[in-house]
Design a protein around this motif. Sequence first.
Motif, mmCIF file in Angstrom:
data_model
loop_
_atom_site.group_PDB
_atom_site.id
_atom_site.type_symbol
_atom_site.label_atom_id
_atom_site.label_comp_id
_atom_site.label_asym_id
_atom_site.label_seq_id
_atom_site.Cartn_x
_atom_site.Cartn_y
_atom_site.Cartn_z
ATOM 1 N N ASN A 168 0.479 10.370 73.197
ATOM 2 C CA ASN A 168 0.695 11.000 71.851
ATOM 3 C C ASN A 168 -0.526 11.852 71.340
ATOM 4 N N ARG A 169 -0.250 13.141 71.197
ATOM 5 C CA ARG A 169 -1.157 13.869 70.677
ATOM 6 C C ARG A 169 -0.659 15.276 69.914
ATOM 7 N N VAL A 170 -1.415 16.042 69.423
ATOM 8 C CA VAL A 170 -0.818 17.128 68.817
ATOM 9 C C VAL A 170 -0.191 18.150 69.936
ATOM 10 N N GLU A 171 -0.945 18.253 70.815
ATOM 11 C CA GLU A 171 -0.380 19.177 71.954
ATOM 12 C C GLU A 171 0.994 18.836 72.455
ATOM 13 N N LEU A 172 1.347 17.730 72.391
ATOM 14 C CA LEU A 172 2.652 17.231 72.874
ATOM 15 C C LEU A 172 3.801 18.143 72.055
ATOM 16 N N ILE A 173 3.667 17.920 70.674
ATOM 17 C CA ILE A 173 4.301 18.780 69.779
ATOM 18 C C ILE A 173 4.352 20.247 69.866
ATOM 19 N N VAL A 174 3.149 20.535 69.860
ATOM 20 C CA VAL A 174 3.033 22.250 70.225
ATOM 21 C C VAL A 174 3.874 22.502 71.436
ATOM 22 N N ALA A 175 3.733 21.619 72.457
ATOM 23 C CA ALA A 175 4.522 22.248 73.707
ATOM 24 C C ALA A 175 6.062 22.084 73.352
ATOM 25 N N LEU A 176 6.361 21.051 72.791
ATOM 26 C CA LEU A 176 7.892 21.055 72.300
ATOM 27 C C LEU A 176 8.232 22.067 71.778
ATOM 28 N N PHE A 177 7.855 22.412 70.688
ATOM 29 C CA PHE A 177 8.437 23.604 69.804
ATOM 30 C C PHE A 177 8.037 24.815 70.802
ATOM 31 N N ALA A 178 7.097 25.068 71.486
ATOM 32 C CA ALA A 178 7.174 26.368 72.322
ATOM 33 C C ALA A 178 8.172 26.277 73.453
ATOM 34 N N ALA A 179 8.532 25.139 74.027
ATOM 35 C CA ALA A 179 9.832 25.265 74.849
ATOM 36 C C ALA A 179 11.056 25.720 74.114
ATOM 37 N N TRP A 180 11.390 24.914 72.983
ATOM 38 C CA TRP A 180 12.322 25.421 72.294
ATOM 39 C C TRP A 180 12.534 26.864 71.825
ATOM 40 N N ARG A 181 11.150 27.592 71.525
ATOM 41 C CA ARG A 181 10.937 28.963 71.225
ATOM 42 C C ARG A 181 11.523 29.904 72.394
ATOM 43 N N VAL A 182 11.126 29.408 73.628
ATOM 44 C CA VAL A 182 11.807 30.237 74.492
ATOM 45 C C VAL A 182 13.074 29.941 75.113
ATOM 46 N N GLY A 183 13.730 28.967 74.482
ATOM 47 C CA GLY A 183 15.138 28.473 74.945
ATOM 48 C C GLY A 183 15.309 27.496 76.098
ATOM 49 N N ALA A 184 14.010 26.881 76.121
ATOM 50 C CA ALA A 184 14.234 25.596 77.309
ATOM 51 C C ALA A 184 14.294 24.592 76.424
ATOM 52 N N ALA A 185 15.101 23.458 77.364
ATOM 53 C CA ALA A 185 14.981 21.992 76.873
ATOM 54 C C ALA A 185 13.607 21.184 77.319
ATOM 55 N N VAL A 186 13.521 20.020 76.590
ATOM 56 C CA VAL A 186 12.210 19.423 76.993
ATOM 57 C C VAL A 186 12.656 17.925 77.423
ATOM 58 N N THR A 187 12.084 17.489 78.544
ATOM 59 C CA THR A 187 11.875 16.196 78.842
ATOM 60 C C THR A 187 10.804 15.395 78.679
ATOM 61 N N PRO A 188 10.398 14.579 77.897
ATOM 62 C CA PRO A 188 8.973 13.907 77.442
ATOM 63 C C PRO A 188 9.078 12.967 78.784
ATOM 64 N N ILE A 189 7.852 12.665 79.392
ATOM 65 C CA ILE A 189 7.845 11.679 80.549
ATOM 66 C C ILE A 189 6.655 10.622 79.939
ATOM 67 N N ASN A 190 6.973 9.253 80.056
ATOM 68 C CA ASN A 190 6.205 8.345 79.568
ATOM 69 C C ASN A 190 4.822 8.383 80.542
ATOM 70 N N PRO A 191 3.729 8.443 79.821
ATOM 71 C CA PRO A 191 2.329 8.642 80.646
ATOM 72 C C PRO A 191 1.902 7.467 81.602
ATOM 73 N N VAL A 192 2.458 6.439 81.429
ATOM 74 C CA VAL A 192 2.123 5.174 82.437
ATOM 75 C C VAL A 192 3.015 5.075 83.364
ATOM 76 N N LEU A 193 3.981 5.885 83.536
ATOM 77 C CA LEU A 193 4.984 5.712 84.729
ATOM 78 C C LEU A 193 4.123 5.926 86.087
ATOM 79 N N GLY A 194 4.500 5.319 87.008
ATOM 80 C CA GLY A 194 4.074 5.626 88.482
ATOM 81 C C GLY A 194 4.565 6.903 89.066
ATOM 82 N N VAL A 195 3.820 7.449 90.048
ATOM 83 C CA VAL A 195 4.164 8.765 90.592
ATOM 84 C C VAL A 195 5.414 8.788 91.231
ATOM 85 N N THR A 196 6.090 7.554 91.665
ATOM 86 C CA THR A 196 7.312 7.700 91.997
ATOM 87 C C THR A 196 8.415 7.763 91.021
ATOM 88 N N GLU A 197 8.170 7.106 89.798
ATOM 89 C CA GLU A 197 8.953 7.309 88.575
ATOM 90 C C GLU A 197 8.946 8.794 88.067
#
Length: 484
Positions: A60-89
């Motif tokens: 959780n930090r400001v850059e996550l929200i900045v990246a979210l709006f930036a992706a929407w601005r170029v017409g992309a969707a966002v999938t947020p990933i839990n940062p404590v997940l293992g590499v396989t997940e």
Amino acid sequence: MHLSTLPDERAATAPEAPAIRDDASELSNRVLLDRVRRAAGALAARGVSRGDVVAILLPNRVELIVALFAAWRVGAAVTPINPVLGVTEVRHQVADSGARVIVSDTDLGLDLDQIGLDDLDGDADDASDPRDLGDEQLALLIYTSGTTGTPKGVMLSHRNLDAMTSSFISWFELGADDHSLLVLPLFHANGIVLGTLSPLRAGGQVSITGRFARDRFFADVERLRPTYFSAVPAIYALLSSLDDSVQPDTSSLRFAVCGAAPMPAEAITRFEQRFGVTIVEGYGLSETTTASTINPLRGVRKPGTVGLPLPDQRVAIMDEQGELLPPGGVGEIVIAGPVVMTGYLGRPEETARTIVDGWLHTGDIGRFDADGYLQIVDRIKDMIIRGGENIYPQEIENALYAHPDVVEAAVIGAPDPVLGEVPVAYVAVRDGAVVSPADLAERMAETLAAFKRPQRVLLLPELPKNPVGKIDKPALRRRLADAS
């Protein structure tokens, strides 16, 4: 409203007003827009465009929200990933979502274009204006916790987000003076939609406090003066376990929201009386963009229920034959309306089983009372069948929570060679409390029929939680199986 335009509208209306902050930085509306435009330029320079998916793996930090709006601005969707997940997940979510790039501050070693935080400082002219996007376009891919199998991507459109944020603003009377204290994770719909997008759309502001810490929470409330926050029952239980000498100033808070799992009425009353904060309990799923029922701020609040249906949503109780039941009838909770997901990504058969004739089947058992308030009875999959008798664990958990020293309680079914299943309770009590399993069994005997009482009551220092903060019953089942 297409929320990709939100930073532009805020900057045009009140450029120097506060927008969002975390422990490291504070962004005004003008600065937020500038950061979003430059991040959008960076994504565009990497080839991200309309219809792509951007994965974001950040705490959780400001850059996550900045990246979210930036992706929407170029017409992309966002999938947020839990940062404590293992590499396989992480690999599963990246591959399943079809992400084109991933934004992260950690070297993940993935076969995917990775964008670091410094790389988000691109040329704003490369993506200077929000695209002309349709409301049906994919906005978020929220992955379920996976407790019932492989995590699934819940597809939420911009139309879903527009409907949900509009509903929250109306229900909670959010305005420019409101200030959300964000403690829930931003890889989940609640943190994004209720904790962030709704107050920003209403003209208010957001403070991100990072990972929840019991001993810092009220210091943040006193320092930042938020008007509301949203949390899960486990957080309220931890706060209630603070030493009685802790008496914080909570006068800035208009209300607090509780969701993700039912919170016993006794626990709500205990928290409200101690801290002077009104809790409104609600109910919803990722599949309904966050919430479908909430107790009202004005009028009758009924602790122990999850409130009334939100505007423009239909919430009903359905029996096994697909017939809607009258008030008092117990059956599956079904939901219809503009907040219902467009489906599970790449899983048309599972989508068809979940959304039938416009009704989303939740897998939760509930009932409406005579006043139209919804009460959650339990999860269908959590129901225990003991010798042919249906037992709902939540009823036993509520009886346990009635004990003043019980902080957390969870009841699961244990295999029994004669009865099929019997209930077993796991309990955590307040620090310093002297409570025995026999004490709790005696208390339950006052309110529960004999066949509902747990065969065993096991005390733990703390119950395990899943990444969203819910008590992790699958982990308890594994623990019980290992012990057996």
